[in-house]
Write a protein that holds these residues in place. Structure first.
Motif, PDB file in Angstrom:
ATOM      1  N   GLN A  22       1.828   6.812  -6.775  1.00 25.99           N
ATOM      2  CA  GLN A  22       0.801   7.786  -7.153  1.00 25.99           C
ATOM      3  C   GLN A  22       1.227   9.209  -6.801  1.00 25.99           C
ATOM      4  OE1 GLN A  22      -2.552   6.280  -4.939  1.00 25.99           O
ATOM      5  NE2 GLN A  22      -3.015   4.701  -6.473  1.00 25.99           N
ATOM      6  N   ALA A  23       2.461   9.347  -6.304  1.00 22.73           N
ATOM      7  CA  ALA A  23       3.045  10.643  -5.930  1.00 22.73           C
ATOM      8  C   ALA A  23       2.250  11.353  -4.844  1.00 22.73           C
ATOM      9  CB  ALA A  23       3.229  11.532  -7.161  1.00 22.73           C
ATOM     10  N   ASP A  24       1.714  10.583  -3.917  1.00 20.45           N
ATOM     11  CA  ASP A  24       0.981  11.150  -2.787  1.00 20.45           C
ATOM     12  C   ASP A  24       1.983  11.847  -1.860  1.00 20.45           C
ATOM     13  OD1 ASP A  24      -1.694  11.054  -1.144  1.00 20.45           O
ATOM     14  OD2 ASP A  24      -0.069  10.518   0.256  1.00 20.45           O
ATOM     15  N   GLN A  25       1.829  13.151  -1.692  1.00 18.83           N
ATOM     16  CA  GLN A  25       2.804  13.938  -0.941  1.00 18.83           C
ATOM     17  C   GLN A  25       2.841  13.588   0.544  1.00 18.83           C
ATOM     18  OE1 GLN A  25       2.305  18.105  -1.786  1.00 18.83           O
ATOM     19  NE2 GLN A  25       3.061  17.879  -3.879  1.00 18.83           N
ATOM     20  N   LEU A  26       1.703  13.363   1.146  1.00 16.46           N
ATOM     21  CA  LEU A  26       1.683  13.001   2.574  1.00 16.46           C
ATOM     22  C   LEU A  26       2.360  11.649   2.808  1.00 16.46           C
ATOM     23  CD1 LEU A  26      -1.871  14.187   3.714  1.00 16.46           C
ATOM     24  CD2 LEU A  26       0.354  15.178   4.292  1.00 16.46           C
ATOM     25  N   THR A  27       2.138  10.722   1.894  1.00 19.66           N
ATOM     26  CA  THR A  27       2.776   9.413   2.009  1.00 19.66           C
ATOM     27  C   THR A  27       4.282   9.544   1.824  1.00 19.66           C
ATOM     28  OG1 THR A  27       0.778   8.348   1.175  1.00 19.66           O
ATOM     29  CG2 THR A  27       2.814   7.056   1.091  1.00 19.66           C
ATOM     30  N   PHE A  28       4.693  10.380   0.896  1.00 21.22           N
ATOM     31  CA  PHE A  28       6.126  10.560   0.678  1.00 21.22           C
ATOM     32  C   PHE A  28       6.772  11.189   1.908  1.00 21.22           C
ATOM     33  CE2 PHE A  28       9.995  12.468  -1.108  1.00 21.22           C
ATOM     34  CZ  PHE A  28      10.547  11.333  -1.686  1.00 21.22           C
ATOM     35  N   PHE A  42      16.511  10.378  -1.785  1.00 20.15           N
ATOM     36  CA  PHE A  42      15.055  10.505  -1.775  1.00 20.15           C
ATOM     37  C   PHE A  42      14.529  11.102  -3.084  1.00 20.15           C
ATOM     38  CE2 PHE A  42      15.640  10.005   2.843  1.00 20.15           C
ATOM     39  CZ  PHE A  42      14.803   8.912   3.010  1.00 20.15           C
ATOM     40  N   ILE A  43      15.299  11.967  -3.696  1.00 19.67           N
ATOM     41  CA  ILE A  43      14.894  12.482  -5.017  1.00 19.67           C
ATOM     42  C   ILE A  43      14.876  11.339  -6.022  1.00 19.67           C
ATOM     43  CG2 ILE A  43      15.643  13.920  -6.956  1.00 19.67           C
ATOM     44  CD1 ILE A  43      16.633  15.959  -4.801  1.00 19.67           C
ATOM     45  N   GLU A  44      15.925  10.513  -6.005  1.00 21.75           N
ATOM     46  CA  GLU A  44      15.956   9.383  -6.938  1.00 21.75           C
ATOM     47  C   GLU A  44      14.817   8.407  -6.664  1.00 21.75           C
ATOM     48  OE1 GLU A  44      18.759   5.710  -8.375  1.00 21.75           O
ATOM     49  OE2 GLU A  44      19.716   7.651  -7.949  1.00 21.75           O
ATOM     50  N   ILE A  45      14.531   8.152  -5.404  1.00 18.94           N
ATOM     51  CA  ILE A  45      13.431   7.246  -5.079  1.00 18.94           C
ATOM     52  C   ILE A  45      12.114   7.829  -5.592  1.00 18.94           C
ATOM     53  CG2 ILE A  45      12.042   6.306  -3.174  1.00 18.94           C
ATOM     54  CD1 ILE A  45      14.759   6.008  -1.640  1.00 18.94           C
ATOM     55  N   PHE A  46      11.901   9.111  -5.374  1.00 17.42           N
ATOM     56  CA  PHE A  46      10.678   9.759  -5.841  1.00 17.42           C
ATOM     57  C   PHE A  46      10.544   9.622  -7.358  1.00 17.42           C
ATOM     58  CE2 PHE A  46       8.175  13.431  -7.259  1.00 17.42           C
ATOM     59  CZ  PHE A  46       7.044  13.280  -6.481  1.00 17.42           C
ATOM     60  N   GLU A  47      11.680   9.792  -8.055  1.00 17.68           N
ATOM     61  CA  GLU A  47      11.656   9.739  -9.525  1.00 17.68           C
ATOM     62  C   GLU A  47      11.597   8.319 -10.072  1.00 17.68           C
ATOM     63  OE1 GLU A  47      15.151  11.999 -10.540  1.00 17.68           O
ATOM     64  OE2 GLU A  47      14.111  13.920 -10.293  1.00 17.68           O
ATOM     65  N   SER A  48      12.087   7.337  -9.319  1.00 16.98           N
ATOM     66  CA  SER A  48      12.190   5.979  -9.866  1.00 16.98           C
ATOM     67  C   SER A  48      11.249   4.968  -9.224  1.00 16.98           C
ATOM     68  CB  SER A  48      13.628   5.479  -9.719  1.00 16.98           C
ATOM     69  OG  SER A  48      13.959   5.276  -8.350  1.00 16.98           O
ATOM     70  N   ILE A  49      10.451   5.357  -8.277  1.00 10.71           N
ATOM     71  CA  ILE A  49       9.589   4.416  -7.560  1.00 10.71           C
ATOM     72  C   ILE A  49       8.604   3.722  -8.508  1.00 10.71           C
ATOM     73  CG2 ILE A  49       7.800   6.067  -6.874  1.00 10.71           C
ATOM     74  CD1 ILE A  49       9.223   3.286  -4.625  1.00 10.71           C
ATOM     75  N   TYR A 106       5.719  10.879   4.999  1.00 12.91           N
ATOM     76  CA  TYR A 106       5.750   9.790   5.980  1.00 12.91           C
ATOM     77  C   TYR A 106       6.934   8.849   5.681  1.00 12.91           C
ATOM     78  CZ  TYR A 106       4.520   5.287   8.055  1.00 12.91           C
ATOM     79  OH  TYR A 106       4.560   4.087   8.732  1.00 12.91           O
ATOM     80  N   PHE A 107       7.088   8.494   4.414  1.00 16.99           N
ATOM     81  CA  PHE A 107       8.170   7.608   3.969  1.00 16.99           C
ATOM     82  C   PHE A 107       9.532   8.201   4.307  1.00 16.99           C
ATOM     83  CE2 PHE A 107      11.119   6.742   0.414  1.00 16.99           C
ATOM     84  CZ  PHE A 107      11.330   5.382   0.624  1.00 16.99           C
ATOM     85  N   VAL A 108       9.721   9.481   4.009  1.00 15.66           N
ATOM     86  CA  VAL A 108      10.992  10.156   4.315  1.00 15.66           C
ATOM     87  C   VAL A 108      11.228  10.145   5.828  1.00 15.66           C
ATOM     88  CG1 VAL A 108      12.212  12.377   4.274  1.00 15.66           C
ATOM     89  CG2 VAL A 108      11.017  11.572   2.227  1.00 15.66           C
ATOM     90  N   ASP A 109      10.201  10.455   6.607  1.00 13.22           N
ATOM     91  CA  ASP A 109      10.334  10.442   8.067  1.00 13.22           C
ATOM     92  C   ASP A 109      10.762   9.060   8.571  1.00 13.22           C
ATOM     93  OD1 ASP A 109       9.620  13.111   8.209  1.00 13.22           O
ATOM     94  OD2 ASP A 109       7.526  12.706   8.779  1.00 13.22           O
ATOM     95  N   GLU A 114       0.835  -1.203   0.000  1.00  9.25           N
ATOM     96  CA  GLU A 114       0.000   0.000   0.000  1.00  9.25           C
ATOM     97  C   GLU A 114       0.875   1.261   0.000  1.00  9.25           C
ATOM     98  OE1 GLU A 114      -3.899  -1.680   2.462  1.00  9.25           O
ATOM     99  OE2 GLU A 114      -2.199  -0.817   3.552  1.00  9.25           O
ATOM    100  N   LEU A 115       1.924   1.207   0.794  1.00  6.94           N
ATOM    101  CA  LEU A 115       2.858   2.334   0.848  1.00  6.94           C
ATOM    102  C   LEU A 115       3.476   2.588  -0.528  1.00  6.94           C
ATOM    103  CD1 LEU A 115       4.482   4.470   2.448  1.00  6.94           C
ATOM    104  CD2 LEU A 115       6.117   2.659   3.001  1.00  6.94           C
ATOM    105  N   VAL A 116       3.951   1.541  -1.158  1.00  8.70           N
ATOM    106  CA  VAL A 116       4.562   1.682  -2.485  1.00  8.70           C
ATOM    107  C   VAL A 116       3.536   2.205  -3.488  1.00  8.70           C
ATOM    108  CG1 VAL A 116       5.593   0.416  -4.417  1.00  8.70           C
ATOM    109  CG2 VAL A 116       6.372  -0.026  -2.074  1.00  8.70           C
ATOM    110  N   LYS A 117       2.332   1.680  -3.429  1.00  8.78           N
ATOM    111  CA  LYS A 117       1.291   2.124  -4.370  1.00  8.78           C
ATOM    112  C   LYS A 117       1.029   3.623  -4.223  1.00  8.78           C
ATOM    113  CE  LYS A 117      -3.347   1.105  -5.989  1.00  8.78           C
ATOM    114  NZ  LYS A 117      -4.554   0.304  -5.820  1.00  8.78           N
ATOM    115  N   LYS A 118       0.942   4.105  -2.980  1.00 12.40           N
ATOM    116  CA  LYS A 118       0.714   5.540  -2.758  1.00 12.40           C
ATOM    117  C   LYS A 118       1.926   6.364  -3.192  1.00 12.40           C
ATOM    118  CE  LYS A 118      -2.899   5.509   0.656  1.00 12.40           C
ATOM    119  NZ  LYS A 118      -3.483   6.354   1.678  1.00 12.40           N
ATOM    120  N   LEU A 119       3.124   5.820  -2.961  1.00 12.49           N
ATOM    121  CA  LEU A 119       4.330   6.524  -3.423  1.00 12.49           C
ATOM    122  C   LEU A 119       4.336   6.611  -4.947  1.00 12.49           C
ATOM    123  CD1 LEU A 119       7.071   5.003  -1.077  1.00 12.49           C
ATOM    124  CD2 LEU A 119       6.164   7.344  -1.024  1.00 12.49           C
TER     125      LEU A 119
END
Length: 191
Positions: A12-18, A51-58, A20-23, A5-10
């Motif tokens: 989808q570029a969900d900012q709150l999930t991202f 984290f930039i790469e993860i955001f771009e490559s997730i 949370y993920f970074v935290d 679920e976490l990966v799916k939201k990431l």
């Protein structure tokens, strides 16, 4: 929330999930990067890059490994890339320093070595060789310089350049062949 679920939201570029993920992973990534570079500010910069790469490559994450494995792999690769870059810059800087140059744009026609054992003829030969090395394609130039100037073994060059051992062998062989061809005229005229 499960990992899927976490990966799916990431994805989808969900900012709150991202956020949370970074935290959740920030300290782990920071500690991993610091373990390689041993410098807090560099580790912080690398952590941001991770984290930039993860955001771009997730989008490409396929659940073949755990999310944490994916995060650590990116952190390690970023750290190793940074170290390789620093080593290359240091080696090139050392080479330029040995030659008496502050950067490659200031390379003189004839190197200005102060060593008493180096004759004018050797300076001229070195200058001609260096000029010809600079005309090689980038990968050949890097491989040749790391091997002939820095004395690195082929395997270490492969790691620095992130290519196979066979590629390094080929690059150095082609560099030698090219230099032989380019310098043949000079040596035929002067010897």
């Amino acid at each position: 929330m499960t990992e899927k679920e976490l990966v799916k939201k990431l994805q989808q570029a969900d900012q709150l999930t991202f956020k949370y993920f970074v935290d959740q992973y920030q300290n782990k990534v920071l500690n991993t990067c610091w373990g390689f570079v041993k410098n807090s500010s560099e580790a912080e910069d690398l952590t941001q890059e991770v984290f930039i790469e993860i955001f771009e490559s997730i989008q490409g994450f396929k659940h073949e490994s755990r999310l944490s494995t994916y995060v650590y792999r990116i952190a390690v690769n970023k750290s190793l890339d940074y170290i390789r870059k620093q080593k290359r810059q240091k080696r090139w800087g050392n080479f330029l320093s040995i030659m008496g140059w502050s950067d490659s744009s200031e390379m003189p026609d004839i190197p200005t070595w102060e060593h008493p054992g180096i004759t004018l003829e050797n300076k001229e030969r070195a200058s001609i060789l260096i000029k010809q090395v600079e005309t090689l394609p980038e990968k050949q130039r890097v491989a040749f310089t790391l091997h002939k100037i820095e004395g690195l073994p082929y395997q270490e060059i492969a790691e620095v350049m992130q290519v196979t051992l066979a590629s390094v062998e080929s690059l150095i062989f082609r560099a030698n062949q090219s230099l032989r061809k380019k310098l043949q005229h000079y040596y035929n005229q002067n010897f």
